[in-house]
Design an enzyme around this catalytic site. Structure first.
Site, PDB file in Angstrom:
ATOM      1  N   ARG A  89       0.872  -1.354  -0.048  1.00 50.63           N
ATOM      2  CA  ARG A  89       0.129  -0.056   0.169  1.00 50.63           C
ATOM      3  C   ARG A  89       0.693   1.182   0.056  1.00 50.63           C
ATOM      4  NH1 ARG A  89      -2.309  -3.625  -1.131  1.00 50.63           N
ATOM      5  NH2 ARG A  89      -4.190  -4.578   0.151  1.00 50.63           N
ATOM      6  N   GLU A  97      -4.349   3.645   6.350  1.00 51.98           N
ATOM      7  CA  GLU A  97      -4.172   3.384   4.781  1.00 51.98           C
ATOM      8  C   GLU A  97      -4.828   4.426   4.055  1.00 51.98           C
ATOM      9  OE1 GLU A  97      -5.351  -0.765   3.439  1.00 51.98           O
ATOM     10  OE2 GLU A  97      -5.997   0.065   1.742  1.00 51.98           O
ATOM     11  N   SER A 107     -10.834  -0.818   4.119  1.00 56.94           N
ATOM     12  CA  SER A 107      -9.808  -0.792   5.293  1.00 56.94           C
ATOM     13  C   SER A 107      -9.021   0.507   5.738  1.00 56.94           C
ATOM     14  CB  SER A 107      -8.736  -1.913   5.225  1.00 56.94           C
ATOM     15  OG  SER A 107      -9.255  -3.267   4.992  1.00 56.94           O
TER      16      SER A 107
HETATM   17  C1  LIG Z   1     -15.708  -1.304   0.128  1.00 54.84           C
HETATM   18  C2  LIG Z   1     -14.550  -1.078  -0.073  1.00 54.84           C
HETATM   19  C3  LIG Z   1     -13.381  -1.988  -0.107  1.00 54.84           C
HETATM   20  C4  LIG Z   1     -12.214  -1.963  -0.741  1.00 54.84           C
HETATM   21  N1  LIG Z   1     -11.246  -2.921  -0.750  1.00 54.84           N
HETATM   22  C5  LIG Z   1     -10.162  -2.577  -0.832  1.00 54.84           C
HETATM   23  C6  LIG Z   1      -9.195  -3.853  -1.213  1.00 54.84           C
HETATM   24  O1  LIG Z   1      -9.394  -5.001  -1.259  1.00 54.84           O
HETATM   25  N2  LIG Z   1      -7.737  -3.513  -1.699  1.00 54.84           N
HETATM   26  C7  LIG Z   1      -7.307  -2.281  -1.506  1.00 54.84           C
HETATM   27  O2  LIG Z   1      -6.295  -1.972  -1.845  1.00 54.84           O
HETATM   28  N3  LIG Z   1      -8.402  -1.303  -1.340  1.00 54.84           N
HETATM   29  C8  LIG Z   1      -9.652  -1.467  -1.155  1.00 54.84           C
HETATM   30  N4  LIG Z   1     -10.327  -0.398  -0.909  1.00 54.84           N
HETATM   31  C9  LIG Z   1      -9.810   1.167  -1.105  1.00 54.84           C
HETATM   32  C10 LIG Z   1      -9.760   1.742  -2.356  1.00 54.84           C
HETATM   33  O3  LIG Z   1     -10.749   1.137  -3.156  1.00 54.84           O
HETATM   34  C11 LIG Z   1      -8.428   1.554  -3.062  1.00 54.84           C
HETATM   35  O4  LIG Z   1      -7.427   2.376  -2.367  1.00 54.84           O
HETATM   36  C12 LIG Z   1      -8.468   2.296  -4.392  1.00 54.84           C
HETATM   37  O5  LIG Z   1      -7.449   1.837  -5.231  1.00 54.84           O
HETATM   38  C13 LIG Z   1      -8.729   3.839  -4.717  1.00 54.84           C
HETATM   39  O6  LIG Z   1      -8.990   4.146  -5.802  1.00 54.84           O
HETATM   40  P1  LIG Z   1      -9.847   5.673  -6.088  1.00 54.84           P
HETATM   41  O7  LIG Z   1      -9.871   5.739  -7.626  1.00 54.84           O
HETATM   42  O8  LIG Z   1     -11.166   5.502  -5.103  1.00 54.84           O
HETATM   43  O9  LIG Z   1      -8.633   6.868  -5.429  1.00 54.84           O
HETATM   44  P2  LIG Z   1      -9.065   7.868  -4.591  1.00 54.84           P
HETATM   45  O10 LIG Z   1      -9.648   7.561  -3.254  1.00 54.84           O
HETATM   46  O11 LIG Z   1      -9.895   8.884  -5.441  1.00 54.84           O
HETATM   47  O12 LIG Z   1      -7.690   8.426  -4.241  1.00 54.84           O
HETATM   48  C14 LIG Z   1      -6.771   7.560  -3.405  1.00 54.84           C
HETATM   49  C15 LIG Z   1      -5.364   8.331  -3.415  1.00 54.84           C
HETATM   50  O13 LIG Z   1      -4.827   7.982  -4.725  1.00 54.84           O
HETATM   51  C16 LIG Z   1      -4.497   9.290  -5.511  1.00 54.84           C
HETATM   52  N5  LIG Z   1      -4.989   9.197  -7.005  1.00 54.84           N
HETATM   53  C17 LIG Z   1      -5.946   9.185  -7.515  1.00 54.84           C
HETATM   54  N6  LIG Z   1      -6.076   9.180  -8.896  1.00 54.84           N
HETATM   55  C18 LIG Z   1      -4.571   9.274  -9.127  1.00 54.84           C
HETATM   56  C19 LIG Z   1      -4.047   9.538 -10.371  1.00 54.84           C
HETATM   57  N7  LIG Z   1      -4.322   9.396 -11.565  1.00 54.84           N
HETATM   58  N8  LIG Z   1      -2.544   9.673 -10.098  1.00 54.84           N
HETATM   59  C20 LIG Z   1      -2.073   9.783  -8.858  1.00 54.84           C
HETATM   60  N9  LIG Z   1      -2.688   9.720  -7.782  1.00 54.84           N
HETATM   61  C21 LIG Z   1      -3.823   9.329  -7.827  1.00 54.84           C
HETATM   62  C22 LIG Z   1      -5.254  10.485  -4.711  1.00 54.84           C
HETATM   63  O14 LIG Z   1      -4.602  11.745  -4.673  1.00 54.84           O
HETATM   64  C23 LIG Z   1      -5.414   9.769  -3.170  1.00 54.84           C
HETATM   65  O15 LIG Z   1      -4.283  10.267  -2.691  1.00 54.84           O
HETATM   66  C24 LIG Z   1     -11.795  -0.258  -0.615  1.00 54.84           C
HETATM   67  C25 LIG Z   1     -12.514   0.802  -0.634  1.00 54.84           C
HETATM   68  C26 LIG Z   1     -14.095   0.408  -0.301  1.00 54.84           C
HETATM   69  C27 LIG Z   1     -14.881   1.401  -0.246  1.00 54.84           C
END
Ligand SMILES: Cc1cc2nc3c(=O)[nH]c(=O)nc-3n(C[C@H](O)[C@H](O)[C@H](O)COP(=O)(O)OP(=O)(O)OC[C@H]3O[C@@H](n4cnc5c(N)ncnc54)[C@H](O)[C@@H]3O)c2cc1C
Length: 301
Positions: A170, A289, A219
């Protein structure tokens, strides 16, 4: 206040509530919320933003706690844009940053590529998965990255091999200053079709163990070495602990749920309480995280 050139106005929202763009459904306004039309538009926009103005990126906001006072400066959204997903070679896919992880999983399975099933349950974009090294069920985003395309603050584009990044659980350390992901080339194995049913099994396992469908960020804490954050929180007796309308999930102790009326301050206080209680009981400091950004609400709001 940022004076925005006329050409960008149709894609700008001022004081956009971030609660609309985060899976916790909390968070104050982004001063400027920009959804680019394409790369040229994005590059021109970034060049027009004064150097002292902070720029933040969001994908689907599924790992983001935006404080109630909101985000000063610019928020660039990749949602609904940067959505190309192609098979670029027999074992390789080209994915733009705004593509939902679930779509990567579905499409790779159709193409007979894997293991990509782990992407199915991650409710974010590829951009977020690259920033977080998102992973599940033994799979991890950066195990598949061959190279990425990025854009910098001045709108300059770069192609970087995966080897330029220091990647761990992560955590992703970029080689250069401020750059954001536009796309990646991901390599998978070419697989026989019997792997197709695995997604349903994985999603069912998730449903059985996680509060899917409730407002959360997945998480909250990373797992400490050799242990699980959820186990430590549960044995400390913190399931159900609440601040305002936020509480530690009864189903999975590493999830915090917004039951509808929580504020970001409620969620953040709960995060700190959980950290303190677990540390007092077990001597282990849990680390979030989730990314916590923005300003607290001004007093009296
Ligand atoms: C129900 C649920 C289950 C989940 N299960 C998991 C799991 O099993 N494993 C896991 O790893 N995560 C999990 N997550 C967390 C999350 O989905 C992941 O971390 C996911 O990768 C975040 O993607 P996002 O597009 O929503 O990013 P955001 O939440 O929008 O952003 C997260 C970070 O990424 C940065 N970011 C976003 N896009 C870019 C880009 N293009 N360039 C540079 N930086 C960027 C943002 O600035 C921020 O710092 C879960 C979340 C939920 C709600």
């Amino acid at each position: 206040m940022l004076a925005v050139a006329k050409e960008f106005l149709p894609r700008i929202r001022r004081d956009e509530p971030m609660s609309r763009h985060t899976s916790w459904h909390v968070g104050g306004p982004a001063e400027i919320y920009f959804t680019p039309r394409d790369r040229t538009d994005l590059a021109a926009f970034l060049r027009s933003v004064p150097a002292e103005m902070p720029v933040y990126w969001v994908g689907l906001g599924s790992n983001l706690l935006v404080r109630d006072g909101g985000i000063a400066g610019v928020v660039v959204s990749t949602q609904g844009t940067f959505d190309r997903l192609d098979r670029s070679a027999q074992d390789m896919v080209y994915v733009e940053a705004g593509v939902a992880c679930a779509r990567i999983a579905r499409q790779c399975i159709k193409w007979g590529l894997g293991p990509a099933e782990f992407f199915a349950g991650i409710p974010g974009t590829l951009g977020g998965a690259l920033a977080m090294n998102a992973g599940a069920f033994g799979g991890e985003t950066w195990r598949h990255v061959v190279e990425v395309e990025t854009i910098d603050r001045g709108g300059g584009e770069h192609r970087r091999p995966a080897s330029e990044y220091r990647v761990s659980y992560r955590h992703v350390e970029p080689p250069a200053g401020q750059e954001w992901f536009l796309a990646a080339r991901l390599r998978f194995e070419v697989r026989p079709p019997e792997h197709r049913s695995e997604v349903t099994d994985l999603l069912e396992r998730r449903k059985a163990t996680q509060p899917i469908g409730e407002w959360s960020c997945g998480s909250v804490f990373t797992n400490p070495p050799g242990d699980h954050a959820a186990r430590l929180i549960e044995v400390t007796g913190l399931k159900g602990l609440a601040v305002g309308d936020a509480s530690v999930s009864q189903k999975h102790a590493n999830f915090i749920i917004n039951h509808g009326a929580a504020t970001a301050a409620d969620v953040e206080s709960l995060i700190v309480r959980v950290q303190n209680e677990v540390e007092r009981a077990h001597g282990v400091r849990l680390h979030p995280e989730v990314r916590i950004v923005g300003q607290p609400a001004k007093r009296g709001r």
